[in-house]
Design a protein around this motif. Structure first.
Motif, PDB file in Angstrom:
ATOM      1  N   LEU A   1       2.017  -4.884  81.061  1.00 22.83           N
ATOM      2  CA  LEU A   1       3.284  -5.101  80.584  1.00 22.83           C
ATOM      3  C   LEU A   1       3.968  -6.531  80.896  1.00 22.83           C
ATOM      4  O   LEU A   1       4.904  -6.770  80.242  1.00 22.83           O
ATOM      5  N   GLY A   2       3.716  -7.155  81.953  1.00 21.31           N
ATOM      6  CA  GLY A   2       3.993  -8.438  82.365  1.00 21.31           C
ATOM      7  C   GLY A   2       4.189  -9.494  81.106  1.00 21.31           C
ATOM      8  O   GLY A   2       5.031  -9.864  80.762  1.00 21.31           O
ATOM      9  N   PRO A   3       2.801 -10.023  80.722  1.00 21.76           N
ATOM     10  CA  PRO A   3       3.016 -10.733  79.432  1.00 21.76           C
ATOM     11  C   PRO A   3       3.623 -10.175  78.203  1.00 21.76           C
ATOM     12  O   PRO A   3       4.222 -11.010  77.409  1.00 21.76           O
ATOM     13  N   MET A   4       3.502  -8.945  78.065  1.00 18.28           N
ATOM     14  CA  MET A   4       4.303  -8.413  77.020  1.00 18.28           C
ATOM     15  C   MET A   4       5.703  -8.445  77.167  1.00 18.28           C
ATOM     16  O   MET A   4       6.319  -8.761  75.821  1.00 18.28           O
ATOM     17  N   ILE A   5       6.363  -8.252  77.990  1.00 17.47           N
ATOM     18  CA  ILE A   5       7.712  -8.382  78.537  1.00 17.47           C
ATOM     19  C   ILE A   5       7.904 -10.070  78.226  1.00 17.47           C
ATOM     20  O   ILE A   5       9.096 -10.444  77.499  1.00 17.47           O
ATOM     21  N   THR A   6       7.107 -11.032  78.603  1.00 21.60           N
ATOM     22  CA  THR A   6       7.383 -12.538  78.491  1.00 21.60           C
ATOM     23  C   THR A   6       7.330 -12.726  76.859  1.00 21.60           C
ATOM     24  O   THR A   6       8.156 -13.559  76.304  1.00 21.60           O
ATOM     25  N   MET A   7       6.397 -12.107  76.098  1.00 19.84           N
ATOM     26  CA  MET A   7       6.254 -12.373  74.777  1.00 19.84           C
ATOM     27  C   MET A   7       7.242 -11.843  73.919  1.00 19.84           C
ATOM     28  O   MET A   7       7.490 -12.444  72.830  1.00 19.84           O
ATOM     29  N   THR A   8       8.080 -10.628  74.350  1.00 23.06           N
ATOM     30  CA  THR A   8       9.000  -9.998  73.369  1.00 23.06           C
ATOM     31  C   THR A   8      10.451 -10.266  73.944  1.00 23.06           C
ATOM     32  O   THR A   8      11.354  -9.839  73.388  1.00 23.06           O
ATOM     33  N   SER A   9      10.467 -11.543  74.685  1.00 22.06           N
ATOM     34  CA  SER A   9      11.873 -11.835  75.239  1.00 22.06           C
ATOM     35  C   SER A   9      12.398 -13.175  74.846  1.00 22.06           C
ATOM     36  O   SER A   9      11.370 -13.986  74.793  1.00 22.06           O
ATOM     37  N   ASN A  10      13.546 -13.587  74.459  1.00 21.83           N
ATOM     38  CA  ASN A  10      13.962 -14.916  74.168  1.00 21.83           C
ATOM     39  C   ASN A  10      14.840 -15.351  75.364  1.00 21.83           C
ATOM     40  O   ASN A  10      15.363 -16.275  75.467  1.00 21.83           O
TER      41      ASN A  10
ATOM     42  N   THR B   1     -12.531  -9.417  87.027  1.00 20.10           N
ATOM     43  CA  THR B   1     -11.448  -9.911  87.327  1.00 20.10           C
ATOM     44  C   THR B   1     -11.227 -11.256  87.002  1.00 20.10           C
ATOM     45  O   THR B   1     -10.159 -11.721  86.590  1.00 20.10           O
ATOM     46  N   GLY B   2     -12.216 -12.086  86.994  1.00 17.88           N
ATOM     47  CA  GLY B   2     -12.328 -13.573  86.635  1.00 17.88           C
ATOM     48  C   GLY B   2     -12.109 -13.543  85.045  1.00 17.88           C
ATOM     49  O   GLY B   2     -11.310 -14.401  84.532  1.00 17.88           O
ATOM     50  N   LEU B   3     -12.445 -12.640  84.244  1.00 16.41           N
ATOM     51  CA  LEU B   3     -12.279 -12.451  82.863  1.00 16.41           C
ATOM     52  C   LEU B   3     -10.652 -12.352  82.737  1.00 16.41           C
ATOM     53  O   LEU B   3     -10.128 -13.059  81.826  1.00 16.41           O
ATOM     54  N   LEU B   4     -10.263 -11.261  83.352  1.00 16.24           N
ATOM     55  CA  LEU B   4      -8.493 -11.123  83.153  1.00 16.24           C
ATOM     56  C   LEU B   4      -7.785 -12.603  83.626  1.00 16.24           C
ATOM     57  O   LEU B   4      -6.962 -12.746  83.113  1.00 16.24           O
ATOM     58  N   LEU B   5      -8.498 -13.191  84.710  1.00 14.66           N
ATOM     59  CA  LEU B   5      -7.806 -14.424  85.278  1.00 14.66           C
ATOM     60  C   LEU B   5      -7.731 -15.309  84.147  1.00 14.66           C
ATOM     61  O   LEU B   5      -6.811 -16.245  84.020  1.00 14.66           O
ATOM     62  N   LEU B   6      -9.063 -15.498  83.100  1.00 17.52           N
ATOM     63  CA  LEU B   6      -9.199 -16.587  82.481  1.00 17.52           C
ATOM     64  C   LEU B   6      -8.434 -16.428  80.904  1.00 17.52           C
ATOM     65  O   LEU B   6      -8.510 -17.285  80.332  1.00 17.52           O
ATOM     66  N   THR B   7      -8.323 -15.227  80.637  1.00 18.91           N
ATOM     67  CA  THR B   7      -7.714 -14.708  79.432  1.00 18.91           C
ATOM     68  C   THR B   7      -6.472 -14.176  79.485  1.00 18.91           C
ATOM     69  O   THR B   7      -5.434 -14.672  79.054  1.00 18.91           O
ATOM     70  N   TRP B   8      -6.104 -12.965  79.907  1.00 15.78           N
ATOM     71  CA  TRP B   8      -4.919 -12.232  79.624  1.00 15.78           C
ATOM     72  C   TRP B   8      -3.811 -12.901  80.520  1.00 15.78           C
ATOM     73  O   TRP B   8      -2.447 -13.026  80.076  1.00 15.78           O
ATOM     74  N   GLN B   9      -4.196 -13.564  81.727  1.00 13.07           N
ATOM     75  CA  GLN B   9      -3.146 -14.053  82.529  1.00 13.07           C
ATOM     76  C   GLN B   9      -2.654 -15.420  81.871  1.00 13.07           C
ATOM     77  O   GLN B   9      -1.745 -16.048  82.269  1.00 13.07           O
ATOM     78  N   LYS B  10      -3.513 -16.093  80.987  1.00  8.99           N
ATOM     79  CA  LYS B  10      -2.934 -17.332  80.055  1.00  8.99           C
ATOM     80  C   LYS B  10      -2.072 -17.150  79.134  1.00  8.99           C
ATOM     81  O   LYS B  10      -1.223 -18.064  78.538  1.00  8.99           O
ATOM     82  N   ILE B  11      -2.068 -15.820  78.558  1.00 12.65           N
ATOM     83  CA  ILE B  11      -1.005 -15.470  77.429  1.00 12.65           C
ATOM     84  C   ILE B  11       0.609 -15.875  77.878  1.00 12.65           C
ATOM     85  O   ILE B  11       1.213 -16.429  76.905  1.00 12.65           O
ATOM     86  N   ALA B  12       1.114 -15.366  78.997  1.00 13.48           N
ATOM     87  CA  ALA B  12       2.499 -15.259  79.158  1.00 13.48           C
ATOM     88  C   ALA B  12       2.906 -16.957  79.349  1.00 13.48           C
ATOM     89  O   ALA B  12       3.880 -17.228  78.546  1.00 13.48           O
ATOM     90  N   PRO B  13       2.193 -17.577  79.868  1.00 13.00           N
ATOM     91  CA  PRO B  13       2.617 -19.029  80.075  1.00 13.00           C
ATOM     92  C   PRO B  13       2.672 -19.893  78.668  1.00 13.00           C
ATOM     93  O   PRO B  13       3.786 -20.677  78.318  1.00 13.00           O
ATOM     94  N   ILE B  14       1.622 -19.584  77.824  1.00  9.85           N
ATOM     95  CA  ILE B  14       1.604 -20.125  76.532  1.00  9.85           C
ATOM     96  C   ILE B  14       2.514 -19.559  75.624  1.00  9.85           C
ATOM     97  O   ILE B  14       3.137 -20.345  74.994  1.00  9.85           O
ATOM     98  N   THR B  15       3.061 -18.368  75.737  1.00 10.86           N
ATOM     99  CA  THR B  15       3.905 -17.899  74.933  1.00 10.86           C
ATOM    100  C   THR B  15       5.427 -18.559  75.267  1.00 10.86           C
ATOM    101  O   THR B  15       6.115 -18.788  74.288  1.00 10.86           O
ATOM    102  N   ILE B  16       5.545 -18.895  76.605  1.00 11.20           N
ATOM    103  CA  ILE B  16       6.724 -19.558  76.896  1.00 11.20           C
ATOM    104  C   ILE B  16       6.936 -21.087  76.186  1.00 11.20           C
ATOM    105  O   ILE B  16       7.606 -21.468  75.839  1.00 11.20           O
ATOM    106  N   LEU B  17       5.570 -21.570  76.495  1.00  8.49           N
ATOM    107  CA  LEU B  17       5.357 -23.053  75.900  1.00  8.49           C
ATOM    108  C   LEU B  17       5.517 -23.068  74.302  1.00  8.49           C
ATOM    109  O   LEU B  17       6.166 -23.948  73.785  1.00  8.49           O
TER     110      LEU B  17
END
Length: 345
Positions: A15-24, A126-142
């Motif tokens: 939900l964390g990155p999804m909230i970031t992606m869907t909000s302005n 967990t490393g896979l999660l760190l290197l993929t899913w956790q990157k989505i929210a900051p890139i969405t803001i950028l």
């Protein structure tokens, strides 16, 4: 870990990155970042040992510092403009600080030192999660503020990331550290094109995630945490070395594999914007990335036991089933170059 607790943790991470992606709203975006940060900490410490505790501590301190800076920028922007979004009138200094803090979250150079160490100290998935899913929210803001970014600072951070990702992975023998430096280099490619064509950044991110998932799943299935263990993989499942070799070549951007598509598209777009020096350096560093991928391929495919002893052929006795998603992602991450006109346009 308690199944209910684990379910809540994974739900929060999703939900964390999804909230970031869907909000302005910048404040809601920050809340999404914090949700994904706090939820992944228990997963980092799931295996109770000093390495995982150290990794979780480094990750929390680094990410909390970046989050604090982001919150400061949001408050200063609200004080200046009275709005929770960035506008054309936003102070340039605030957007530059926002870019730097998001670079810290992404593990980009020169703020990259925590990423290989954290990745090395945690379990493979967990490393896979760190290197993929956790990157989505900051890139969405950028992605949402790309038109406000300073192209000079963006290019400097991108070039440093590509250089560090190429040089740092050369002398590594641990697969998780190699994948971490590969992630730093790929993030540099994504940031380099962001001010000019943000859609290509999203395309690169999607292809990168599709290539990393089968790679980590295969490493995790056979507990391959180092190059020495990879060299013994062929006697557990003969098809895995070939699959890993092809995905590694795709990660390196070798045509006609899928990984060539984002590099080709990004270089073409940068040349259209007269970024000749940056493009030349990026192409040279891509060859260095391909070199340490080739080292992994050598360990995977071209090393054998010194004697031909049938008792070493473990796949005759232990037929380990692979995840079915690997086959589908293997095809996507290697054979989608023919549809590149539809992806690029």
């Amino acid at each position: 870990m308690n199944p209910i607790t684990l379910m809540i943790i994974y739900l929060t991470i999703i939900l964390g990155p999804m909230i970031t992606m869907t909000s302005n709203n910048l404040l809601i975006m920050w809340v999404g970042l914090e949700m994904s940060l706090l939820a992944i900490i228990p997963l980092l410490m799931n295996k109770k040992n000093p390495r995982s505790t150290e990794a979780a501590t480094k990750y929390f301190i680094t990410q909390a510092t970046a989050s604090m800076i982001i919150l400061l920028v949001i408050m200063l922007n609200y004080k200046q403009l009275g709005t929770w979004t960035f506008q054309q009138q936003t102070n340039t200094m605030l957007t530059n600080i926002m870019l730097i803090s998001l670079s810290i979250k992404l593990g980009m150079a020169p703020f990259h030192l925590w990423l290989p160490e954290v990745t090395q100290g945690i379990p493979m998935l967990t490393g896979l999660l760190l290197l993929t899913w956790q990157k989505i929210a900051p890139i969405t803001i950028l992605f949402q503020i790309y038109y406000l970014l300073n192209t000079t600072i963006t290019s400097i951070i991108a070039m440093l990331s590509i250089l560090v990702g190429a040089w740092g992975g050369l002398n590594q023998t641990q697969t998780r550290k190699i994948m971490a430096y590969s992630s730093i280099a790929h993030m540099g490619w994504m940031l380099a094109i962001l001010p000019y064509n943000p859609n290509m950044t999203l395309m690169n991110l999607s292809i990168y995630i599709m290539m990393m998932i089968p790679m980590f799943l295969m490493f995790s299935s056979f507990n391959s945490s180092s190059m020495n263990s990879i060299s013994l993989m062929w006697n557990k499942n003969p098809t895995i070395p070939m699959m890993i070799s092809i995905i590694l070549l795709s990660l390196g951007g070798l045509p006609p594999l899928t990984g060539f598509l984002p590099k080709w598209a990004i270089i073409t777009e940068l040349l259209k914007n007269n970024c000749l020096i940056i493009t030349t350096i990026m192409a040279m560093m891509a060859l260095m990335n391909l070199f340490f991928y080739t080292r992994l391929i050598y360990s995977t495919s071209l090393t054998t036991f010194p004697i031909n002893n049938n008792s070493k052929m473990l796949y005759h006795h232990n037929n380990k089933k692979l995840n079915y998603i690997i086959s589908m992602l293997m095809i996507i991450s290697t054979l989608t170059l023919p549809i590149s006109p539809q992806l690029v346009t």
